[in-house]
Design an enzyme around this catalytic site. Structure first.
Site, PDB file in Angstrom:
ATOM      1  N   HIS A   1      -9.075 -30.319  39.832  1.00 11.86           N
ATOM      2  CA  HIS A   1      -9.756 -29.654  40.736  1.00 11.86           C
ATOM      3  C   HIS A   1     -10.884 -28.487  40.146  1.00 11.86           C
ATOM      4  O   HIS A   1     -10.767 -28.318  38.777  1.00 11.86           O
ATOM      5  CB  HIS A   1      -8.756 -28.399  41.494  1.00 11.86           C
TER       6      HIS A   1
ATOM      7  N   HIS B   1     -12.711 -33.230  46.028  1.00 13.84           N
ATOM      8  CA  HIS B   1     -12.018 -33.200  46.984  1.00 13.84           C
ATOM      9  C   HIS B   1     -12.877 -32.507  48.539  1.00 13.84           C
ATOM     10  O   HIS B   1     -11.941 -32.227  49.243  1.00 13.84           O
ATOM     11  CB  HIS B   1     -10.788 -32.658  46.784  1.00 13.84           C
TER      12      HIS B   1
ATOM     13  N   CYS C   1     -14.051 -27.478  46.258  1.00 13.23           N
ATOM     14  CA  CYS C   1     -13.811 -28.414  45.297  1.00 13.23           C
ATOM     15  C   CYS C   1     -14.427 -29.845  45.059  1.00 13.23           C
ATOM     16  O   CYS C   1     -14.621 -30.461  46.179  1.00 13.23           O
ATOM     17  CB  CYS C   1     -12.338 -28.836  45.384  1.00 13.23           C
TER      18      CYS C   1
END
Length: 190
Positions: A82, A129, A126
């Site tokens: 992340h 993601h 992120c």
């Protein structure tokens, strides 16, 4: 027998005045020490925590955070791969997100902190993601509404100190009463 200054009898009123004055001075000194201990030496803000990927999920927790100016947010990684990429922020803010490029990620145990000094909304995500919805925002305001509290909130240490001070004062006053009531007039051997 010679009488010196230490053998001079003390009246009950004088004794109670001295004991009461000592108790009041002790309480005032305790309150002053508590006030000094309670001051914020850091020059400003509180600290908040945002968990990055809690339990392996693809979110920031909390996703929406409201803080006061000067608050430091500590981001703590709870899963791998992340990062924090700043999408938008107020003019002049200068928050850059996690170090490195937008594709550089960090793993469990990594921590990153930033102190927010400019009011406004900060949106971040992120990079790996963002498609899964791993986005969040921080709203920085001048001061937080405390929900209409009627007065200052006392920390537990202040409450404990108040109870201990009251107990000490009552002990001194009880001892003074006992000596005045039962320990008074007796003759000293010559």
């Amino acid at each position: 027998m010679d009488e010196d200054a230490t053998d001079t009898p003390v009246s009950r009123r004088g004794f109670m005045t001295a004991v009461g004055g000592a108790a009041a001075a002790g309480a005032a000194g305790t309150a002053a020490a508590q006030e000094e201990d309670g001051e914020d030496g850091g020059g400003g803000g509180a600290t908040e925590e945002v968990v990055v990927g809690p339990g392996g999920s693809l979110v920031y927790e909390p996703a929406d955070l409201e803080i006061a100016v000067g608050t430091t947010v500590n981001f703590v990684w709870d899963s791998d791969n992340h990062n924090i990429v700043v999408e938008n922020q107020p003019d002049g803010a200068g928050w850059e997100g996690t170090p490195g490029s937008d594709s550089e990620t960090y793993d469990t145990g990594y921590e990153y902190s930033h102190t927010f000094e400019t009011t406004g909304t900060y949106d971040y995500y992120c990079q790996p993601h963002v498609g899964a919805g791993m986005e969040a925002s921080i709203e920085v305001v001048e001061s937080l509404d405390t929900g209409g509290s009627s007065g200052p909130v006392l920390p537990q240490s202040a409450k404990t100190l108040a109870v201990a001070t009251t107990a000490a004062m009552l002990s001194v006053l009880s001892l003074a009463y006992f000596f005045m009531r039962y320990g008074g007039d007796f003759e000293t051997p010559e």
